[in-house]
Design a protein around this motif. Structure first.
Motif, PDB file in Angstrom:
ATOM      1  N   LYS A  64       0.831  -1.213   0.000  1.00 42.47           N
ATOM      2  CA  LYS A  64       0.000   0.000   0.000  1.00 42.47           C
ATOM      3  C   LYS A  64       0.864   1.261   0.000  1.00 42.47           C
ATOM      4  O   LYS A  64       0.566   2.242  -0.723  1.00 42.47           O
ATOM      5  N   LEU A  65       1.935   1.282   0.789  1.00 40.34           N
ATOM      6  CA  LEU A  65       2.790   2.472   0.824  1.00 40.34           C
ATOM      7  C   LEU A  65       3.417   2.739  -0.540  1.00 40.34           C
ATOM      8  O   LEU A  65       3.586   3.899  -0.943  1.00 40.34           O
ATOM      9  N   ALA A  66       3.723   1.693  -1.270  1.00 43.72           N
ATOM     10  CA  ALA A  66       4.272   1.877  -2.615  1.00 43.72           C
ATOM     11  C   ALA A  66       3.248   2.504  -3.551  1.00 43.72           C
ATOM     12  O   ALA A  66       3.600   3.225  -4.491  1.00 43.72           O
ATOM     13  N   GLU A  67       1.972   2.258  -3.264  1.00 42.78           N
ATOM     14  CA  GLU A  67       0.901   2.795  -4.105  1.00 42.78           C
ATOM     15  C   GLU A  67       0.566   4.241  -3.765  1.00 42.78           C
ATOM     16  O   GLU A  67       0.199   5.020  -4.660  1.00 42.78           O
ATOM     17  N   VAL A  68       0.665   4.638  -2.485  1.00 47.35           N
ATOM     18  CA  VAL A  68       0.127   5.932  -2.061  1.00 47.35           C
ATOM     19  C   VAL A  68       1.191   6.993  -1.803  1.00 47.35           C
ATOM     20  O   VAL A  68       0.868   8.101  -1.380  1.00 47.35           O
ATOM     21  N   GLU A 110       6.065   8.187   4.259  1.00 44.73           N
ATOM     22  CA  GLU A 110       5.500   9.361   4.948  1.00 44.73           C
ATOM     23  C   GLU A 110       3.994   9.226   5.175  1.00 44.73           C
ATOM     24  O   GLU A 110       3.418   9.960   5.972  1.00 44.73           O
ATOM     25  N   ARG A 111       3.338   8.275   4.495  1.00 41.41           N
ATOM     26  CA  ARG A 111       1.910   8.061   4.706  1.00 41.41           C
ATOM     27  C   ARG A 111       1.630   6.970   5.756  1.00 41.41           C
ATOM     28  O   ARG A 111       0.491   6.573   5.947  1.00 41.41           O
ATOM     29  N   MET A 112       2.679   6.498   6.406  1.00 43.54           N
ATOM     30  CA  MET A 112       2.526   5.414   7.372  1.00 43.54           C
ATOM     31  C   MET A 112       1.473   5.730   8.427  1.00 43.54           C
ATOM     32  O   MET A 112       0.668   4.877   8.812  1.00 43.54           O
ATOM     33  N   ILE A 158       1.350   0.219  12.843  1.00 40.22           N
ATOM     34  CA  ILE A 158       0.059   0.908  12.699  1.00 40.22           C
ATOM     35  C   ILE A 158      -0.266   1.656  13.990  1.00 40.22           C
ATOM     36  O   ILE A 158      -0.154   1.094  15.082  1.00 40.22           O
ATOM     37  N   ARG A 159      -0.635   2.901  13.848  1.00 42.28           N
ATOM     38  CA  ARG A 159      -0.987   3.687  15.035  1.00 42.28           C
ATOM     39  C   ARG A 159      -2.163   3.053  15.759  1.00 42.28           C
ATOM     40  O   ARG A 159      -3.110   2.577  15.134  1.00 42.28           O
ATOM     41  N   ARG A 160      -2.093   3.048  17.086  1.00 43.57           N
ATOM     42  CA  ARG A 160      -3.182   2.448  17.873  1.00 43.57           C
ATOM     43  C   ARG A 160      -4.516   3.123  17.555  1.00 43.57           C
ATOM     44  O   ARG A 160      -5.563   2.472  17.521  1.00 43.57           O
ATOM     45  N   ALA A 161      -4.476   4.430  17.323  1.00 37.51           N
ATOM     46  CA  ALA A 161      -5.710   5.163  17.038  1.00 37.51           C
ATOM     47  C   ALA A 161      -6.279   4.801  15.672  1.00 37.51           C
ATOM     48  O   ALA A 161      -7.435   5.135  15.379  1.00 37.51           O
ATOM     49  N   ASN A 162      -5.511   4.122  14.846  1.00 34.89           N
ATOM     50  CA  ASN A 162      -5.968   3.770  13.505  1.00 34.89           C
ATOM     51  C   ASN A 162      -6.409   2.312  13.390  1.00 34.89           C
ATOM     52  O   ASN A 162      -6.461   1.765  12.290  1.00 34.89           O
ATOM     53  N   ALA A 208     -11.794  11.247   5.315  1.00 32.63           N
ATOM     54  CA  ALA A 208     -10.934  12.025   6.207  1.00 32.63           C
ATOM     55  C   ALA A 208      -9.482  12.042   5.740  1.00 32.63           C
ATOM     56  O   ALA A 208      -8.610  12.579   6.442  1.00 32.63           O
ATOM     57  N   GLY A 209      -9.202  11.449   4.578  1.00 29.75           N
ATOM     58  CA  GLY A 209      -7.851  11.462   4.039  1.00 29.75           C
ATOM     59  C   GLY A 209      -6.971  10.322   4.514  1.00 29.75           C
ATOM     60  O   GLY A 209      -5.775  10.302   4.221  1.00 29.75           O
ATOM     61  N   ARG A 210      -7.556   9.378   5.244  1.00 34.37           N
ATOM     62  CA  ARG A 210      -6.773   8.222   5.694  1.00 34.37           C
ATOM     63  C   ARG A 210      -6.803   7.111   4.643  1.00 34.37           C
ATOM     64  O   ARG A 210      -7.554   7.180   3.673  1.00 34.37           O
TER      65      ARG A 210
END
Length: 567
Positions: A195-199, A203-205, A229-233, A262-264
């Motif tokens: 996914k990071l390679a796609e988006v 920096e989008r982690m 992964i952030r706990r809040a996510n 929300a841009g996530r």
């Protein structure tokens, strides 16, 4: 065991005393690997295990010990030199010091957790793999081990009626790990890197979001956290009793759309086939449809109930798996492959290799074997165990039909237990029995009792049942209800053990429902009595181990002599 009291125990079945046998030495100690000694010591261990299983039904399932009990009985430091026939001495300590503090997971009265099933060939497969002691991290490191794993994961996938897309024969592939948490971590990391390679890169982690239900095993949150992964996510979607505590596709879709708005970045969904609290089965096909077009990796955690797919009548629980990205189940839970063994299948193996592969070490790479599977690139660790040998032996020696019969027998026992619970008007079954799991609870005499009071009543009931030593169950809290869990699945469990467990529950229900009169409350009276009962049971079984006549050989010995010891 009776023979532990005799000086010639270590010479049993060998025809000579240990003192008379000259042991080759290397330096200042015995040779660490010596065929003659291995055969003699192997018989000691096999006899010990077999006698343990002969007596296991007589042990209290849980020990009546306090923290620190074992440390107080063992020396502070390791011995500088081994004592004469150190293994026999150590086995006596296992019998006298360690077994009294063990929760007997193979007890036929252990109903607390999903089983860790055992079998003769499962145990001997572990011994055989340990004896060979290879490290098949690449194909070149042990070609037969790698190729056996590719074969046996396809065998198992076909037996479980998994879609061909997940198997090597269909473009996917499988591997054997230790636990479901490992499977979750590996697949989250693969999904993350893809996914990071796609988006737009790392920096989008912080925008990556994962999804599960409030019934998903806690190990998923742990794996997501380890993967960064952030706990809040981590979106935990509520379930309800009306839907059988399954994950709602509509609620999932709403959560995914809200995060995108929300841009996530929606990343990963963990669906479950056989949740830990109630064995609920999430609707895979509908969940895949809910996230279609959003680039979400769908993983199925079927750690427990995936084994049921081996029976055609249960294969529908994996309906929709042709659209998932990965699927895992634990053969050590219900398919007789002793701990540990988790099978993971992925639809696109290159995604795992891209995230977990290591190509820069020329020592590990074999240029002539570029088209083979290197399983180090499918997992976090480099070193790995030869689990395929054990699973292959289980499938060879039990067969698919034998495993189906094993699973069906436990399902029948669960149906019988549920019927006994429903026949007692003091109890309710809040969710239907699923597979080998029955969830139930005791109802208070007053219909107007608050839920918190009912929950406390059932907490006391569970405590009383477990303190008897005659049954061991666990609990779950679902929809605000505290329920008892009776998980039937152990290799030695028979219908009589299930009936006796229900008798224990009824007896203890009588106790906790009796109003506290003068003096001590019923639960307290029960606690004192049952702890003493457990201690008496433990003392009794140890005396039987020490006293002749010796018990008959367990079936495991016939396997051992022919299969492990070479005679």
């Amino acid at each position: 065991m009776a023979s532990f009291n005799h000086a010639n125990y270590t010479a049993r079945d060998t025809g000579s005393s240990p003192a008379a046998a000259a042991t080759p030495t290397l330096g200042v100690g015995p040779l660490p690997l010596d065929g003659r000694e291995f055969r003699r010591q192997g018989r000691q261990v096999i006899d010990f295990i077999a006698d343990y299983y002969d007596h296991i039904d007589e042990y209290p399932v849980r020990p009546a010990v306090a923290p620190g009990f074992l440390a107080r009985q063992l020396p502070d430091t390791a011995p500088s030199w081994p004592e004469p026939d150190a293994l026999a001495s150590a086995l006596r300590d296992v019998r006298d010091l360690i077994l009294p503090g063990v929760t007997h997971w193979q007890s036929p009265r252990h109903f607390a957790h999903f089983a860790a099933t055992a079998s003769n060939v499962g145990a001997l497969g572990e011994a055989l793999a340990a004896g060979l002691n290879i490290n098949p991290f690449t194909w070149a490191a042990s070609p037969a081990a790698t190729e056996l794993e590719t074969v046996v994961t396809d065998w198992l996938g076909k037996a479980l009626h998994l879609p061909e897309q997940l198997l090597f024969c269909g473009g996917g592939g499988g591997t054997l790990l230790g636990t479901s948490c490992e499977a979750m971590l590996c697949t989250i990391v693969a999904a993350r890197d893809r996914k990071l390679a796609e988006v737009g890169g790392e920096e989008r982690m912080g925008d990556l979001v994962v999804y599960c239900s409030d019934q998903t095993h806690f190990s998923f949150k742990k794996a997501a956290h380890v993967a960064g992964i952030r706990r809040a996510n981590c979106r935990v979607i509520p379930t309800c009793r009306e839907s059988g505590f399954t994950l709602s596709p509509a609620a999932l879709q709403a959560a995914v759309r809200a995060d995108e708005a929300a841009g996530r970045v929606p990343l990963f969904l963990c669906a479950t086939v056989g949740t830990t609290p109630t064995a609920a089965v999430d609707p895979l096909r509908e969940l895949c449809a809910a996230v279609a077009g959003h680039g979400v990796w769908v993983h199925v955690d079927a750690a427990y109930a995936g084994a049921a797919c081996i029976c055609p009548e249960f294969s529908h629980i994996a309906a929709g798996a042709e659209a998932v990205d990965s699927f895992s189940t634990n053969p050590h839970k219900w398919l007789l492959a002793n701990m540990d063994c988790c099978a993971l299948w992925v639809r696109r193996p290159p995604a795992l290799v891209a995230a977990l592969g290591t190509d820069d070490d020329v020592i590990l790479k074999d240029a002539a074997a570029s088209a083979v599977v290197d399983y180090k690139d499918w997992q976090v660790a480099l070193s790995r165990r030869f689990r395929a040998l054990k699973l292959w032996l289980v499938l060879r020696c039990h067969g698919v039909e034998g495993l189906r019969g094993f699973v069906r027998a436990h399902v029948r026992m669960a149906v019988a237990f549920e019927a006994m619970v429903r026949a007692d008007p003091r109890f309710e079954v809040p969710v239907p029995a699923r597979f080998g799991l029955v969830c139930f609870r005791l109802l208070p005499a007053d219909d107007g009792t608050a839920e918190a009071t009912t929950n406390e009543l059932n907490r006391r009931l569970l405590e009383a049942v477990n303190e008897t030593g005659r049954a061991y169950m666990s609990c779950a809290v679902v929809g605000g209800m505290y329920v008892l869990r009776c998980a039937i699945g152990n290799s030695l469990t028979e219908e009589r053990h299930v009936r006796e467990a229900w008798s224990v529950v009824q007896e203890q229900a009588d106790s906790v429902l009796t109003p506290a009169g003068a003096g001590v409350a019923p639960a307290a009276r029960s606690k004192g009595r049952t702890i003493e009962d457990a201690r008496r049971m433990e003392t009794s079984v140890h005396e039987k181990w020490r006293s002749p006549p010796r018990t008959a050989y367990h079936v495991i010995r016939s396997y051992a002599l022919a299969f492990l010891l070479g005679k």
